[in-house]
Scaffold this motif. Structure first.
Motif, short mmCIF file in Angstrom:
data_model
loop_
_atom_site.label_atom_id
_atom_site.label_comp_id
_atom_site.label_asym_id
_atom_site.label_seq_id
_atom_site.Cartn_x
_atom_site.Cartn_y
_atom_site.Cartn_z
N GLN A 127 -61.13 70.61 19.67
CA GLN A 127 -61.12 69.61 20.73
C GLN A 127 -59.90 68.68 20.60
O GLN A 127 -59.25 68.35 21.60
N GLU A 128 -59.59 68.29 19.38
CA GLU A 128 -58.43 67.41 19.16
C GLU A 128 -57.14 68.10 19.56
O GLU A 128 -56.26 67.50 20.19
N SER A 146 -56.74 68.27 23.39
CA SER A 146 -56.35 66.99 23.97
C SER A 146 -54.85 66.74 23.82
O SER A 146 -54.18 66.29 24.76
N GLU A 147 -54.33 67.04 22.64
CA GLU A 147 -52.90 66.83 22.39
C GLU A 147 -52.05 67.83 23.19
O GLU A 147 -50.99 67.46 23.72
N TYR A 181 -52.81 69.21 26.06
CA TYR A 181 -52.81 68.76 27.45
C TYR A 181 -51.86 67.58 27.63
O TYR A 181 -51.06 67.55 28.58
N ARG A 182 -51.92 66.63 26.72
CA ARG A 182 -51.06 65.44 26.81
C ARG A 182 -49.59 65.82 26.78
O ARG A 182 -48.76 65.18 27.44
N ASP A 217 -64.06 65.88 28.68
CA ASP A 217 -64.25 65.00 27.52
C ASP A 217 -62.96 64.90 26.71
O ASP A 217 -62.69 63.87 26.06
N GLY A 218 -62.15 65.96 26.73
CA GLY A 218 -60.89 65.99 25.98
C GLY A 218 -59.73 65.34 26.70
O GLY A 218 -58.60 65.39 26.20
N GLY A 219 -59.97 64.74 27.86
CA GLY A 219 -58.94 63.98 28.54
C GLY A 219 -58.34 64.63 29.78
O GLY A 219 -57.48 64.04 30.43
N MET A 220 -58.76 65.84 30.13
CA MET A 220 -58.23 66.50 31.32
C MET A 220 -59.02 66.05 32.54
O MET A 220 -60.26 66.13 32.54
#
Length: 441
Positions: free
Chosen positions: A318-319, A322-323, A325-326, A354-357
């Protein structure tokens, strides 16, 4: 390789529908359009028009209270299996027909969850080739399948089918069985997949979590072997999907020119930058990470060797997503269903958000992006004139509540309605199953 055009043969020719969509997800712009009519003729989308329109002879499907989307696409599945505490024994007691019949059941579950197209990234006995043919012929219900057939591994690597066997059973698997060593064997394995009827190539470039081998991240192909696979795959029109957890294996694979990295657990800024430059896709499979983490806490569920890897790798996925995608890595939707349960694929949307997308981009990942990864964006991935009529719908607005994707009450594939809420059409819909919204998942 199976041509996408053969799918149309399963459509009900002469059937036409006017689908009244309260909201329509435009996957190219990642926005919702209000009050649209989708005209479906002979399994294809004929036109999309504003307002609620009707045509003479067309059956109206009333989805004014729903959000209508392109058929969902899962880029990482294993239709023939579903992991359990018995899985390590199954390979000794199950025959090819057993796996095939499991695939029939799992294919239907996947379709009814709204996933009208999948990639199958590694099977047993090449049975997904036969599964694909049966689905395309309309003999069984399931998603449109693009299969890698048997994955390609190295001796002792993730997907070597004899890992964990006792010595007298271990033998020395050959390229036809998915194990290669050296450039010549790598090329032979790709050519064998072509002969077997695969649609793409899947390789396991690093160790894995569930295999009976110590490392979950060590590189398992040399650079020249990877380059031989990619070069040969291009000759046969194959794309190349790569299982990879560890950094070095990912770097080698991306430099060789592969199309997608699956999982990507230990991907760092260097790898992400390399993937951006090369246009390499990431398929995150967050559900698999969540599932192995959960099962690692259950005493006796995994062999000790596997349990250690699951506890370590699962929480990192998951971490990393998120990175990635960022940092702008291209992302396509994939679940690794077959690790977790089939039919629950839409849980991935929740984990992605949840991971920021944003929800709209998560939906793009499972529609337009997935079609681009498959190189079929001219035929799938959006609701537009000339494309296959793969259409699903959910009650409410998934851009506001992504969990709605876990209950899909309307499913159409290639112009055939397989599932819809009761009372939402003015005429019979071919192989229609009035299942009711509460039975979606």
């Amino acid at each position: 390789m199976a041509a996408l055009g053969v799918v149309a043969s399963a459509a009900v020719f002469g059937e036409s529908y006017a689908i009244h969509a309260g909201k329509l997800f435009d996957s190219e712009k990642a926005t919702l359009l209000a009050e649209q009519t989708i005209h479906v003729v002979d399994g294809h989308i004929d036109s999309v028009e504003p307002g609620y329109q009707q045509r003479e002879g067309a059956s109206v499907i009333d989805l004014r209270g729903y959000t209508v989307l392109p058929g969902l696409m899962d880029m990482h599945t294993h239709l023939l299996s579903e992991h359990s505490a018995r899985s390590y024994m199954d390979r000794f007691i199950l025959n090819a027909p057993d796996y095939t019949l499991r695939g029939v059941v799992n294919a239907e579950k996947t379709l009814m969850a709204g996933f009208t197209t999948v990639r199958d990234l590694g099977d047993m006995y090449n049975a997904t080739v036969s599964l694909r043919k049966a689905i395309n012929a309309g003999a069984i219900d399931g998603p449109r399948v693009f299969t890698a057939a048997k994955s390609i591994a190295t001796t002792g690597g993730h997907a070597d089918p004899t890992n964990g066997f006792r010595a007298d059973l271990m033998g020395n698997p050959v390229p036809g069985e998915g194990v290669v060593n050296g450039v010549a064997a790598a090329r032979e394995a790709v050519r064998q997949r072509y002969k077997d009827g695969a649609d793409l190539i899947k390789i396991t470039a690093t160790g894995g979590v569930l295999s009976m081998a110590k490392s979950g991240q060590n590189p398992q192909f040399m650079q020249d072997e990877l380059e031989a696979i990619v070069q040969t795959a291009k000759d046969y029109g194959f794309s190349v999907a790569v299982h990879a957890h560890g950094k070095e294996g990912m770097k080698r694979a991306v430099n060789a020119g592969v199309d997608s990295i699956e999982h990507g657990t230990y991907m760092d800024a260097e790898v992400m930058s390399l993937m951006r430059r090369n246009g390499t896709w990431m398929v995150p499979t967050l559900m698999a990470g969540e599932w192995v983490t959960e099962k690692a806490r259950v005493d006796g569920f995994f062999p000790d060797m596997v349990r250690v890897k699951a506890a370590e790798i699962g929480p990192l996925m998951q971490e990393t997503f998120s990175e990635a995608y960022r940092r702008g890595v291209r992302i396509a939707f994939g679940t690794d269903s077959g690790v977790s349960a089939h039919g629950g694929n839409a849980r991935e949307f929740v984990l992605m958000v949840d991971g920021g997308m944003p929800a709209a981009e998560a939906l793009q990942a499972a529609t337009l992006n997935a079609a681009q990864l498959l190189r079929v964006e001219d035929e799938l991935g959006s609701i537009a004139s000339g494309k296959h009529a793969d259409i699903v719908a959910v009650k409410g607005n998934p851009l506001e509540d992504i969990t709605l994707m876990q209950s899909v009450p309307f499913v159409m594939k290639a112009g055939i309605v397989y599932k819809q809420p009761q009372g939402e059409t003015s005429a019979s819909a071919g192989t229609l199953e009035d299942e009711g919204e509460e039975q979606g998942q």
